[in-house]
Motif scaffolding. Structure first.
Motif, PDB file in Angstrom:
ATOM      1  N   LEU A  71      79.169  49.350  65.589  1.00 58.18           N
ATOM      2  CA  LEU A  71      78.807  50.379  64.284  1.00 58.18           C
ATOM      3  C   LEU A  71      77.917  51.653  65.094  1.00 58.18           C
ATOM      4  CD1 LEU A  71      77.507  47.351  61.816  1.00 58.18           C
ATOM      5  CD2 LEU A  71      79.673  48.833  61.882  1.00 58.18           C
ATOM      6  N   VAL A  72      78.153  52.651  64.323  1.00 59.83           N
ATOM      7  CA  VAL A  72      77.382  53.795  64.760  1.00 59.83           C
ATOM      8  C   VAL A  72      75.912  53.695  64.434  1.00 59.83           C
ATOM      9  CG1 VAL A  72      76.959  56.320  64.179  1.00 59.83           C
ATOM     10  CG2 VAL A  72      79.305  55.278  63.951  1.00 59.83           C
ATOM     11  N   ALA A  73      75.752  53.035  63.612  1.00 57.74           N
ATOM     12  CA  ALA A  73      74.040  52.527  63.197  1.00 57.74           C
ATOM     13  C   ALA A  73      73.957  50.876  62.904  1.00 57.74           C
ATOM     14  CB  ALA A  73      73.384  53.377  62.284  1.00 57.74           C
ATOM     15  N   PRO A  74      73.004  50.392  63.571  1.00 55.52           N
ATOM     16  CA  PRO A  74      72.813  48.893  63.340  1.00 55.52           C
ATOM     17  C   PRO A  74      72.344  48.783  61.764  1.00 55.52           C
ATOM     18  CG  PRO A  74      71.126  49.713  64.879  1.00 55.52           C
ATOM     19  CD  PRO A  74      71.992  50.780  64.520  1.00 55.52           C
ATOM     20  N   ILE A  75      73.090  47.587  61.225  1.00 45.42           N
ATOM     21  CA  ILE A  75      72.749  47.560  59.680  1.00 45.42           C
ATOM     22  C   ILE A  75      71.968  46.171  59.572  1.00 45.42           C
ATOM     23  CG2 ILE A  75      73.889  46.592  57.615  1.00 45.42           C
ATOM     24  CD1 ILE A  75      76.350  48.088  58.467  1.00 45.42           C
ATOM     25  N   LEU A  76      70.739  46.183  58.750  1.00 44.72           N
ATOM     26  CA  LEU A  76      69.946  45.009  58.405  1.00 44.72           C
ATOM     27  C   LEU A  76      70.486  44.390  57.275  1.00 44.72           C
ATOM     28  CD1 LEU A  76      67.455  43.290  59.496  1.00 44.72           C
ATOM     29  CD2 LEU A  76      66.206  44.932  58.157  1.00 44.72           C
ATOM     30  N   LYS A  77      70.971  43.040  57.320  1.00 45.40           N
ATOM     31  CA  LYS A  77      71.169  42.425  56.180  1.00 45.40           C
ATOM     32  C   LYS A  77      70.797  40.870  56.407  1.00 45.40           C
ATOM     33  CE  LYS A  77      75.365  41.119  53.320  1.00 45.40           C
ATOM     34  NZ  LYS A  77      76.789  40.826  53.479  1.00 45.40           N
ATOM     35  N   ASP A  78      69.813  40.347  55.076  1.00 45.07           N
ATOM     36  CA  ASP A  78      69.181  39.082  55.346  1.00 45.07           C
ATOM     37  C   ASP A  78      68.468  38.943  56.633  1.00 45.07           C
ATOM     38  OD1 ASP A  78      70.485  38.563  52.844  1.00 45.07           O
ATOM     39  OD2 ASP A  78      72.543  37.904  53.888  1.00 45.07           O
ATOM     40  N   ILE A 101      68.843  39.993  59.502  1.00 42.78           N
ATOM     41  CA  ILE A 101      69.783  39.873  60.553  1.00 42.78           C
ATOM     42  C   ILE A 101      70.374  41.283  60.933  1.00 42.78           C
ATOM     43  CG2 ILE A 101      71.912  38.955  61.793  1.00 42.78           C
ATOM     44  CD1 ILE A 101      71.757  36.549  60.060  1.00 42.78           C
ATOM     45  N   VAL A 102      70.376  41.686  62.254  1.00 42.75           N
ATOM     46  CA  VAL A 102      70.536  42.984  62.614  1.00 42.75           C
ATOM     47  C   VAL A 102      72.091  42.922  63.067  1.00 42.75           C
ATOM     48  CG1 VAL A 102      70.413  45.191  64.145  1.00 42.75           C
ATOM     49  CG2 VAL A 102      68.395  43.743  63.327  1.00 42.75           C
ATOM     50  N   TYR A 103      73.119  43.682  62.607  1.00 45.37           N
ATOM     51  CA  TYR A 103      74.296  44.023  63.053  1.00 45.37           C
ATOM     52  C   TYR A 103      74.594  45.110  63.748  1.00 45.37           C
ATOM     53  CZ  TYR A 103      74.837  39.802  59.868  1.00 45.37           C
ATOM     54  OH  TYR A 103      74.992  38.518  59.085  1.00 45.37           O
ATOM     55  N   THR A 104      75.269  45.021  65.053  1.00 48.25           N
ATOM     56  CA  THR A 104      75.489  46.062  65.667  1.00 48.25           C
ATOM     57  C   THR A 104      77.079  46.386  65.752  1.00 48.25           C
ATOM     58  OG1 THR A 104      75.622  45.038  67.707  1.00 48.25           O
ATOM     59  CG2 THR A 104      73.472  46.028  66.763  1.00 48.25           C
ATOM     60  N   GLY A 105      77.962  45.427  65.292  1.00 46.21           N
ATOM     61  CA  GLY A 105      79.194  45.546  65.179  1.00 46.21           C
ATOM     62  C   GLY A 105      79.791  44.784  64.071  1.00 46.21           C
ATOM     63  N   ALA A 106      81.202  45.086  63.845  1.00 42.48           N
ATOM     64  CA  ALA A 106      81.918  44.311  62.699  1.00 42.48           C
ATOM     65  C   ALA A 106      83.256  44.081  63.274  1.00 42.48           C
ATOM     66  CB  ALA A 106      82.027  45.392  61.413  1.00 42.48           C
ATOM     67  N   VAL A 107      83.768  43.017  62.608  1.00 38.86           N
ATOM     68  CA  VAL A 107      85.145  42.372  63.013  1.00 38.86           C
ATOM     69  C   VAL A 107      85.893  42.782  61.885  1.00 38.86           C
ATOM     70  CG1 VAL A 107      86.630  40.615  63.396  1.00 38.86           C
ATOM     71  CG2 VAL A 107      84.213  40.374  64.422  1.00 38.86           C
ATOM     72  N   LEU A 108      87.115  43.595  62.056  1.00 36.01           N
ATOM     73  CA  LEU A 108      87.965  43.827  61.062  1.00 36.01           C
ATOM     74  C   LEU A 108      89.436  43.338  61.404  1.00 36.01           C
ATOM     75  CD1 LEU A 108      87.064  47.897  61.277  1.00 36.01           C
ATOM     76  CD2 LEU A 108      86.128  46.162  59.649  1.00 36.01           C
ATOM     77  N   ASP A 109      90.198  43.234  60.491  1.00 36.04           N
ATOM     78  CA  ASP A 109      91.521  42.389  60.529  1.00 36.04           C
ATOM     79  C   ASP A 109      92.627  43.780  60.730  1.00 36.04           C
ATOM     80  OD1 ASP A 109      90.777  39.880  60.042  1.00 36.04           O
ATOM     81  OD2 ASP A 109      91.385  40.148  57.860  1.00 36.04           O
ATOM     82  N   LYS A 110      93.267  43.497  61.844  1.00 30.94           N
ATOM     83  CA  LYS A 110      94.275  44.128  62.250  1.00 30.94           C
ATOM     84  C   LYS A 110      95.221  44.502  60.884  1.00 30.94           C
ATOM     85  CE  LYS A 110      94.104  43.814  67.305  1.00 30.94           C
ATOM     86  NZ  LYS A 110      94.751  43.576  68.439  1.00 30.94           N
ATOM     87  N   THR A 111      95.986  45.573  60.873  1.00 24.97           N
ATOM     88  CA  THR A 111      97.167  45.910  60.169  1.00 24.97           C
ATOM     89  C   THR A 111      98.266  44.998  60.558  1.00 24.97           C
ATOM     90  OG1 THR A 111      97.918  47.770  60.876  1.00 24.97           O
ATOM     91  CG2 THR A 111      96.134  47.953  59.102  1.00 24.97           C
ATOM     92  N   ASP A 112      99.137  44.871  59.771  1.00 20.76           N
ATOM     93  CA  ASP A 112     100.403  43.964  60.379  1.00 20.76           C
ATOM     94  C   ASP A 112     101.022  45.134  61.280  1.00 20.76           C
ATOM     95  OD1 ASP A 112     100.223  41.870  59.079  1.00 20.76           O
ATOM     96  OD2 ASP A 112     101.607  42.723  57.348  1.00 20.76           O
TER      97      ASP A 112
END
Length: 102
Positions: A13-20, A22-33
């Motif tokens: 992620l460009v900037a960390p996200i704080l949720k619950d 927990i600091v998130y610095t990345g995200a897992v995205l599903d690839k397209t077909d």
């Protein structure tokens, strides 16, 4: 972050996200077909290229002149079948690879 690289992409992620709390610095995205197919096709082509490179030594002029017409035909067909794989493969997970001539 655990993910399946065959079907998912890990993005920082460009900037960390704080949720619950927990600091998130990345995200897992599903690839397209299309992305999954493209990745598989790249792997198929790399393996195909490896097989073609291995067979190069069998079709050098030094060896080629000693082959019978049947052997020459077998190597021509084998190498052409390898070159055709990316265009004709219906199921990139279950490719039937041609068998190298003796």
């Amino acid at each position: 972050i655990p993910h399946n690289p065959e079907t998912q992409i890990f993005n920082l992620l460009v900037a960390p996200i704080l949720k619950d709390n927990i600091v998130y610095t990345g995200a897992v995205l599903d690839k397209t077909d299309a992305e999954i197919k493209s990745d598989k096709l790249i792997k198929v082509r790399l393996y195909r290229d490896e097989l073609l490179n291995e067979s190069d030594s069998y079709v050098t002029i030094d060896r080629w002149e000693d082959y019978s017409d049947a052997q020459k035909t077998a190597y021509r067909q084998y190498r052409q079948s390898l070159r055709d794989i990316p265009q004709i493969a219906d199921d990139l997970d279950n490719i039937v690879w041609p068998i190298k001539p003796n």
